[in-house]
Structure formats: structure tokens, C-alpha cells
Write a protein that holds these residues in place. Structure first.
Motif, PDB file in Angstrom:
ATOM      1  N   ALA B 238      50.157  50.398  53.295  1.00 64.25           N
ATOM      2  CA  ALA B 238      49.284  49.657  52.573  1.00 64.25           C
ATOM      3  C   ALA B 238      49.630  49.481  51.195  1.00 64.25           C
ATOM      4  CB  ALA B 238      48.116  50.024  53.000  1.00 64.25           C
ATOM      5  N   GLU B 239      49.944  50.432  50.578  1.00 65.83           N
ATOM      6  CA  GLU B 239      50.300  50.209  49.115  1.00 65.83           C
ATOM      7  C   GLU B 239      51.625  49.828  48.819  1.00 65.83           C
ATOM      8  OE1 GLU B 239      48.686  53.947  49.831  1.00 65.83           O
ATOM      9  OE2 GLU B 239      46.856  52.960  49.248  1.00 65.83           O
ATOM     10  N   THR B 240      52.255  50.109  49.745  1.00 68.02           N
ATOM     11  CA  THR B 240      53.760  49.421  49.731  1.00 68.02           C
ATOM     12  C   THR B 240      53.628  47.920  49.662  1.00 68.02           C
ATOM     13  OG1 THR B 240      54.532  51.468  50.763  1.00 68.02           O
ATOM     14  CG2 THR B 240      56.188  49.597  50.623  1.00 68.02           C
ATOM     15  N   ILE B 241      52.805  47.569  50.808  1.00 67.40           N
ATOM     16  CA  ILE B 241      52.636  46.070  50.959  1.00 67.40           C
ATOM     17  C   ILE B 241      52.008  45.286  49.813  1.00 67.40           C
ATOM     18  CG2 ILE B 241      51.459  44.447  52.292  1.00 67.40           C
ATOM     19  CD1 ILE B 241      52.075  46.348  54.847  1.00 67.40           C
ATOM     20  N   ASP B 242      51.013  46.221  49.123  1.00 72.69           N
ATOM     21  CA  ASP B 242      50.299  45.657  48.139  1.00 72.69           C
ATOM     22  C   ASP B 242      51.018  45.608  46.997  1.00 72.69           C
ATOM     23  OD1 ASP B 242      47.683  45.473  49.250  1.00 72.69           O
ATOM     24  OD2 ASP B 242      46.976  47.439  48.480  1.00 72.69           O
ATOM     25  N   TRP B 243      52.145  46.545  46.750  1.00 74.79           N
ATOM     26  CA  TRP B 243      52.814  46.583  45.488  1.00 74.79           C
ATOM     27  C   TRP B 243      53.938  45.424  45.701  1.00 74.79           C
ATOM     28  CZ3 TRP B 243      57.609  49.661  44.312  1.00 74.79           C
ATOM     29  CH2 TRP B 243      58.105  49.837  42.932  1.00 74.79           C
ATOM     30  N   ALA B 244      54.332  45.481  46.922  1.00 74.79           N
ATOM     31  CA  ALA B 244      55.437  44.123  47.072  1.00 74.79           C
ATOM     32  C   ALA B 244      54.699  42.809  46.880  1.00 74.79           C
ATOM     33  CB  ALA B 244      55.697  44.001  48.685  1.00 74.79           C
ATOM     34  N   ARG B 245      53.185  42.587  47.195  1.00 79.74           N
ATOM     35  CA  ARG B 245      52.525  41.450  47.048  1.00 79.74           C
ATOM     36  C   ARG B 245      52.503  41.168  45.323  1.00 79.74           C
ATOM     37  NH1 ARG B 245      48.501  42.070  51.870  1.00 79.74           N
ATOM     38  NH2 ARG B 245      49.818  41.049  53.191  1.00 79.74           N
ATOM     39  N   THR B 246      52.133  42.538  44.703  1.00 77.15           N
ATOM     40  CA  THR B 246      51.958  42.438  43.160  1.00 77.15           C
ATOM     41  C   THR B 246      53.201  41.808  42.704  1.00 77.15           C
ATOM     42  OG1 THR B 246      50.771  44.022  43.460  1.00 77.15           O
ATOM     43  CG2 THR B 246      51.193  43.691  41.269  1.00 77.15           C
ATOM     44  N   LEU B 247      54.254  42.394  43.198  1.00 72.45           N
ATOM     45  CA  LEU B 247      55.458  41.958  42.551  1.00 72.45           C
ATOM     46  C   LEU B 247      56.126  40.510  42.845  1.00 72.45           C
ATOM     47  CD1 LEU B 247      57.809  45.030  43.332  1.00 72.45           C
ATOM     48  CD2 LEU B 247      56.782  44.511  41.322  1.00 72.45           C
TER      49      LEU B 247
END
Lengths: 452, 286
Positions: B238-247
């Protein structure tokens, strides 16, 4: 049952081997596993592995035992690889390429070739065994690190942010290859010596069943990682015990409030909660070299439980005693260095370096006697080996009289108590002594003995 | 039978946007085939609850969810009598005999079904999700045993309700408490760990379609490196996806020191973890 003959026997002996490692599997699960085999077929080994794991296992901790046992009973193949064993340079060449590409399938094949080529020992034609240690010693995969790194850099350009992660990634791949070699060597040995024997002997037990006194360095590190989960389960168990223990008087206000939904008839009386009395805990740990793995682990566990108690004080001794509660609070961030820090910063030894229970216990009763009161439960952790000196039973008696309860956890098997310089039976007459050899035993004891 | 083969499971779950690892697909297939409940354990944020939702979508079944918490009891999980309505009924019919009233007020009309009973009654397909089973008290586990092994619920006044169509049951747990052996034995066990690099890359590409291929790979590699570190809370999928969205939102096309340092808070939730990771990823900065 329509599973092919032979598979049923194979399955039964797999289950037998898992049971020997303490995995509790009932007949019902074995039947389910057979049904899973039937539904999945035998064509795909990885599907079969997952299917059997799903039906036979009950927890994550059992998986590290299951995988090697599965590899023995449902091996990837029989005998050595088809290709003739290659020479060392050629093998290292191909290993470097596979590591650079992170190709797990060919790494597996290379592991088989490596064990076949370099792992055999004994009489050359029909060797007596296969050694992963010897294979890795000759092949030295760790020395390929720099080369693989340069290869990957040359291929991908080698710039950008993620480049700095490369070395660690390759290190992990090499580690994975080493594990493959170990598994392959185990498989080859099993062909020679019989599967059941190897499954029982050569597969490492789960971390919570490792004997504290005989655990290697990496097993102890693995064990320390189980502290947090164990502390959490113990905390919930204590909370549940406290809830059950709180049988109080009727709380009239809440009973009336609750009776509104039943038309004012109080059908469910609500009992008043008793305020939890948070007990105090004192830990007295032998941290001399022989039992340090055990006391480190126990200290971390108790520290992790600290919010369950109003006061936890931890004392360490070898032949002098000193309080280490403060050191332990910082220890949570760096469990590995805990033992070394305690030995460096606390005054634990006097004129010599070996443990002396009599002097240490006497000093504790004298200097820190006020740490023990009627609400205190004292845990003494140690093997009770006094190095031939006076056990100082009077000091123990004094502590036992003051404290609410005193328990002694001994990491030695109870058959060893009283042998050599062990004063365990003498101490056991004064305080309750329990054998505590593994994390599993410790978890059970702590759950039972800790005050509520 | 919902599925014909393990590949079928993978394909159809993927169509709903859930990419299963081989272990997940195999176990879901077996749970369907053997008709046993599925107990899913694993760290937070790896898609345990999502799995149940995806299965419900594939099976075109209604998702019945029982969220467990400390203190959840029979009347929240199983059924409850509607006391207020029963009282109304009694006061409405003043002249009838006791026997008439008694049989009447304990009928279906006054029963409030809770998730477990809902999942068992009726003929439509259902997926029963018992979320965070470990949060519930030990007594609730006893309640679950009858439901999970025989798919039946006993209501003393009405008799035993048996499922005409068995629901697909998923239990999730974060292992904050050891579930009882009796419960575990009735279930297939599945541990969902962190996905391997390749699968995680596909997950990121699927969930964050606008992200550049090369950047997705870098993201996954950095997360992989963080997971190998000894952190208090390692980043989950979930954090990986959040990070990807942030980037993506920041419009970054490649990772560099500044971007990573500024966005590390999306991946890591503890200050000491962030400091530790920053020191590791960016040795020059500290």
C-alpha cells in the motif's frame, strides 16, 4: 481416494517428518492435503508446494521448516544434473551471468551442477556424501560481487539513484544461491542416506524451539526478532486474564442504563470493573558468557512488556550486581549490541570474570533490598552454576521472604540440575524453579507466571 | 465451483485489478475446491481485505463483512432479537393469550440478522469476510467454530439455520494474538508476504498507470532495499503504491536524492526509520 499409489505414502511420511519438528498436523489435515493433491495434480511442483502448505500448516513460523522438508519428499529431480560437471571457471562464468540477470531458474540449475561437481567427498566414483560447505568453499560465489556489479553497471549505464542499491541486491542474490546449494546438497544426501533421517536431522527447527544455550549467533539474532510478536501476544493474554479476573460488585448506574432496551427490566446485570493493580517486576539476570543468549532474550521480552507493569527493574550480575534498567530502554533499538553494552557499562565483575551466585545474590539483597516489596514478583534467570563457591542460600531466603513471589528460570535441562557445580536443587527448595530452554517454553512460562 | 484451475483464478482475479502471487492463486483455488474457509495472515497493507473483495467481484457475490474488534459479541456477529419491536408487539395485542404472543414474538420478523447469519441465509452467492479476527476476544472464536465447520447457526427459539449455499469465507488476521488451534484447523492457511520484485512492479504499473516504466522499477527497488533494512515498520505494498502516486503527482521522472528525501515520509511512518533510511540511501547528506 484417487491419488496415485505412492503419493499417499509419500504424503504420510512428509507429515511424519513435519510432526517430528513439532508441527501439529491431524489426520483431517492430511486428508485435506491429499484432496489438494488430487485437485492440483502433480504436474506443477510449486503449485503442489503451496497447496500442501495451505492445507498442512497453521502459521507463518512453520514455513521455514516446511520448505526444506517438502524439497526432500517431493524433490525437483533424482540424481545429478544431466550435463557433465563443468570446470570451476566455466561455472563461475555462468554463475556471474545468472546473478547479473537475476535468473532464478538458471541459478537453481547451477546450484545442482555445483554440488555435483564440487560437493562430493569420500571415494570419488560413489562418493559418501555431498557437502554444501565444500561446494561453496571451492566456488566462492561471494567473490563474484565486484564483477557482477561491474557487469550490470556496464549493461544499464550505471547512473541514477538506484545504482547505490545494486551491491546489496547482488549480495541478496548470492545469499539466495547459497541457500539453493544447501538445499541441493541436502537432497543429494537424502538420496543416499534415506529421506526420513535427513528430514529429521538436517532441517533446522523453528526459531522458538532452538535451545538457548546451543543457539548460534544467527539463530539468536533470528530469535531476537521474535521478541516483539511474542511480547504482543503475551500482552493480550495478560489483558484477557485481567478481564476475567475482574469480578466485582454490580454497577447500578450502568445496569439501569442497559435495561432501557428491555423496557426497564434489568436483564443483564453489569459488574463494576475492578481497577487493575499494576504489579511490580524485578528481573535478576546472570549475563556471564555461558547463558548470555538466554538472559538477553528474556530481558528484551520483559522490556517489551513494560507498559503492562507499573515498575520493571532489571539487574544484571556475573559476580557483582548492577542495575541495567536504563541500558535496556535504549536496547530496544539495537538488540544485537545489548549484551556487549551491559558488560561494558555496568559493574558486573569484581576480582575475577566467572559467575558467582553467592556473592551476587548477597550483594543484591544488601544493596537493592528495597527494590523488593510485597507487591514485587522476582524472576531470577540463570543456570545456578556457582563455580564451586558458596551458593548463599540465606540471601535467596531473604529475597523470597520479602517478595510476593520468586521464580527461577533455568536454561538447562532439568536432568542437568545438580550435576557438576550446579546448585540448582538447593535453590529449587527455596524458590520455584522452572526449566526454560527455548523461546516456546519461555513464552508459556511467562504467560502463566507473570502476575496479573 | 467458482474456478476451473489455478490459472483461471489468476486470470480472473487480475481482471478485477488484483494481481495474485502463485501462492495466493493456489490457495484460493483450493479454498473453493475443498469448500474450506481461508485464513489469511500477513503484514498490514499487503491486500488481505482486497483479496476478499476481488473474489466477491469475480464470483459476482455479495460481500458480507464482519469487522472484529475487542468486545464484539454474539449480538453483533450472529443475530439479535429486536426487543423494542417485540415490546410494541406485546402492547399492541392486549387481548391475546400468552401462547399466541410467545410464538409470535420469536419469529423471523423480530430477528435482526448480523453478518454471520446473513452470510448463511438465502440462496444468492456470498463472500463472507471476517476482518481482523485476531482483534476479537477468544469467546467469539468459539462462536465462529460452528459457523465455519458446518456452515450452520443455531437460534434456540427458531432452530438451526443451515446454509443452502455455502459462502466463500475469508478470515484475515494481523497475528496480534495467536488464534486458537481449533479455528486454524478448520481453515486453509495462507500467508501473504511482500510480493517479489517483478510482481510488485506489475502491481505498481496496474494501480498507477501514468507512471513511467523505468521509474516504477526504481520505486520497487528502493522499497525492496528498505524492506531488507532493520526498520520498525517496513513499507508495505500500500505504501509503495502511495509513493508511486506521490511521485506521479510531483511530476518526478527519475529518482534523485532530493525527491527521495522529501517523500520518504510517505513510505516510512516513524521518525527513527526515516533517519535510518536517509542515512542508508544518501550517505553524503548526513
Amino acid at each position: 481416494m484417487t491419488t496415485p499409489t505412492g503419493v499417499a505414502e509419500r504424503l504420510a511420511s512428509l507429515v511424519g517428518a513435519l510432526r517430528a519438528h513439532g508441527v501439529r498436523i491431524g489426520t483431517g489435515e492430511t486428508v485435506d492435503a491429499a484432496r489438494a493433491v488430487e485437485a492440483l495434480g502433480l504436474a506443477d511442483r510449486e503449485l503442489l508446494r503451496e497447496g500442501l502448505a495451505a492445507t498442512l500448516l497453521h502459521g507463518t513460523a512453520q514455513r521455514p521448516v516446511f520448505d526444506p522438508v517438502f524439497d526432500l519428499y517431493f524433490p525437483r529431480g533424482v540424481g545429478g544434473p544431466d550435463t557433465a560437471s563443468a570446470d570451476r571457471d566455466d561455472l563461475r562464468e555462468r554463475l556471474a551471468a545468472a546473478l547479473a540477470a537475476n535468473d532464478r531458474a538458471s541459478l537453481g540449475r547451477l546450484a545442482a551442477e555445483a554440488v555435483d561437481g564440487f560437493g562430493g567427498y569420500g571415494a570419488s566414483s560413489a562418493s559418501d556424501g555431498w557437502s554444501s560447505h565444500q561446494t561453496l568453499d571451492r566456488l566462492r560465489p561471494q567473490t563474484l560481487l565486484a564483477r557482477v556489479r561491474d557487469d550490470v553497471r556496464a549493461r544499464d549505464g550505471g547512473s541514477g539513484f538506484t545504482d547505490r542499491l545494486l551491491e546489496d541486491e547482488i549480495r541478496r542474490r548470492i545469499e539466495a544461491f547459497r541457500r539453493m546449494v544447501a538445499a541441493e546438497a541436502r537432497r543429494r544426501v537424502a538420496e543416499r542416506r534415506g529421506r526420513d533421517e535427513i528430514a529429521r536431522r538436517a532441517v533446522a527447527p523453528t526459531a522458538d524451539r532452538v535451545d538457548f544455550l546451543f543457539a548460534g549467533k544467527d539463530r539468536l539474532a533470528e530469535l531476537r526478532r521474535t521478541v516483539q510478536p511474542l511480547a504482543r501476544t503475551l500482552a493480550t493474554r495478560l489483558a484477557a486474564r485481567r478481564r476475567r479476573a475482574s469480578r466485582g460488585t454490580i454497577d447500578l448506574r450502568r445496569t439501569l442504563r442497559g435495561s432501557l432496551s428491555t423496557g426497564g427490566v434489568p436483564m443483564r446485570p453489569v459488574l463494576r470493573r475492578r481497577r487493575p493493580a499494576r504489579p511490580e517486576l524485578v528481573l535478576l539476570c546472570d549475563v556471564s558468557g555461558s547463558v548470555s543468549g538466554f538472559s538477553d532474550f528474556t530481558m528484551l521480552l520483559v522490556q517489551a512488556l513494560h507498559d503492562q507493569f507499573s515498575k520493571v527493574r532489571v539487574f544484571a550480575f556475573v559476580n557483582r550486581v548492577d542495575e541495567v534498567t536504563g541500558l535496556l530502554e535504549h536496547g530496544a533499538a539495537d538488540p544485537e549490541g545489548l549484551g556487549a553494552r551491559i558488560r561494558a557499562q555496568a559493574t558486573l565483575t569484581g576480582w575475577h570474570g566467572s559467575s558467582d551466585y553467592g556473592v551476587a545474590l548477597g550483594e543484591f539483597a544488601e544493596r537493592y533490598g528495597d527494590a523488593v516489596g510485597p507487591r514485587t514478583t522476582v524472576f531470577v534467570l540463570g543456570d545456578a552454576r556457582t563455580n564451586q563457591s558458596d551458593p548463599n542460600l540465606a540471601a535467596v531466603r531473604q529475597i523470597a521472604e520479602r517478595a510476593r513471589r520468586v521464580y527461577w528460570l533455568n536454561p538447562e535441562a532439568d536432568t542437568q540440575w545438580g550435576t557438576g557445580d550446579s546448585a540448582a536443587p538447593a535453590y529449587a527448595e527455596l524458590v520455584e524453579m522452572h526449566e526454560c530452554r527455548t523461546a516456546r517454553q519461555l513464552g508459556a512460562l511467562v504467560g502463566r507466571l507473570l502476575p496479573i | 465451483m467458482l474456478f476451473t484451475s489455478v490459472d483461471d483464478v489468476s486470470r480472473r482475479l487480475a481482471e478485477t485489478g488484483y494481481l495474485p502471487s502463485p501462492a495466493v492463486a493456489t490457495t484460493v483455488f483450493l479454498a473453493d475446491r475443498l469448500g474450506k474457509p481461508l485464513l489469511v495472515e500477513g503484514p498490514a497493507g499487503v491486500g488481505k481485505t482486497e483479496l476478499a473483495k476481488a473474489v466477491a467481484q469475480v464470483a459476482q457475490a455479495r460481500l458480507v463483512r464482519l469487522q472484529c474488534y475487542e468486545g464484539v459479541d454474539e449480538s453483533r456477529a450472529l443475530y439479535e432479537w429486536n426487543h423494542a419491536k417485540q415490546l410494541l408487539r406485546i402492547s399492541a395485542g392486549r387481548d391475546e393469550t400468552w401462547d399466541e404472543a410467545r410464538t409470535d414474538i420469536f419469529s423471523e420478523e423480530f430477528l435482526l440478522p448480523r453478518p454471520l447469519l446473513t452470510a448463511i441465509r438465502g440462496d444468492d452467492a456470498k463472500v463472507l469476510l471476517i476482518d481482523e479476527t485476531d482483534k476479537a476476544d477468544v469467546e467469539v472464536e468459539g462462536l465462529l467454530l460452528e459457523v465455519l465447520s458446518d456452515f450452520q447457526v443455531t437460534v434456540p427459539e427458531l432452530g438451526t439455520v443451515t446454509a443452502t449455499r455455502r459462502p466463500f469465507v475469508v478470515l484475515t488476521s494481523n497475528a496480534s494474538r495467536e488464534l486458537s488451534e481449533a479455528l486454524r484447523r478448520r481453515c486453509l492457511f495462507l500467508h501473504i508476504g511482500f510480493p517479489d520484485e517483478e510482481l510488485e512492479r506489475r502491481i505498481v504499473r496496474l494501480k498507477v498507470p501514468g507512471l513511467d516504466e523505468a521509474l516504477a522499477e526504481s520505486v520497487v527497488r528502493v522499497v525492496g532495499a528498505l524492506r531488507a533494512m532493520d526498520l520498525r515498520k517496513v513499507p508495505s505494498v500500500a505504501e509503495t503504491i502511495d509513493w508511486a502516486r506521490t511521485l506521479l503527482a510531483l511530476g518526478a521522472d527519475t529518482l534523485d536524492e532530493t525527491v527521495v528525501r522529501d517523500t520518504l515520509g510517505v513510505l516510512l511512518k516513524h521518525q527513527d526509520d526515516i533517519l535510518k533510511a536517509a542515512a542508508k540511501l544518501d550517505p553524503g547528506a548526513l
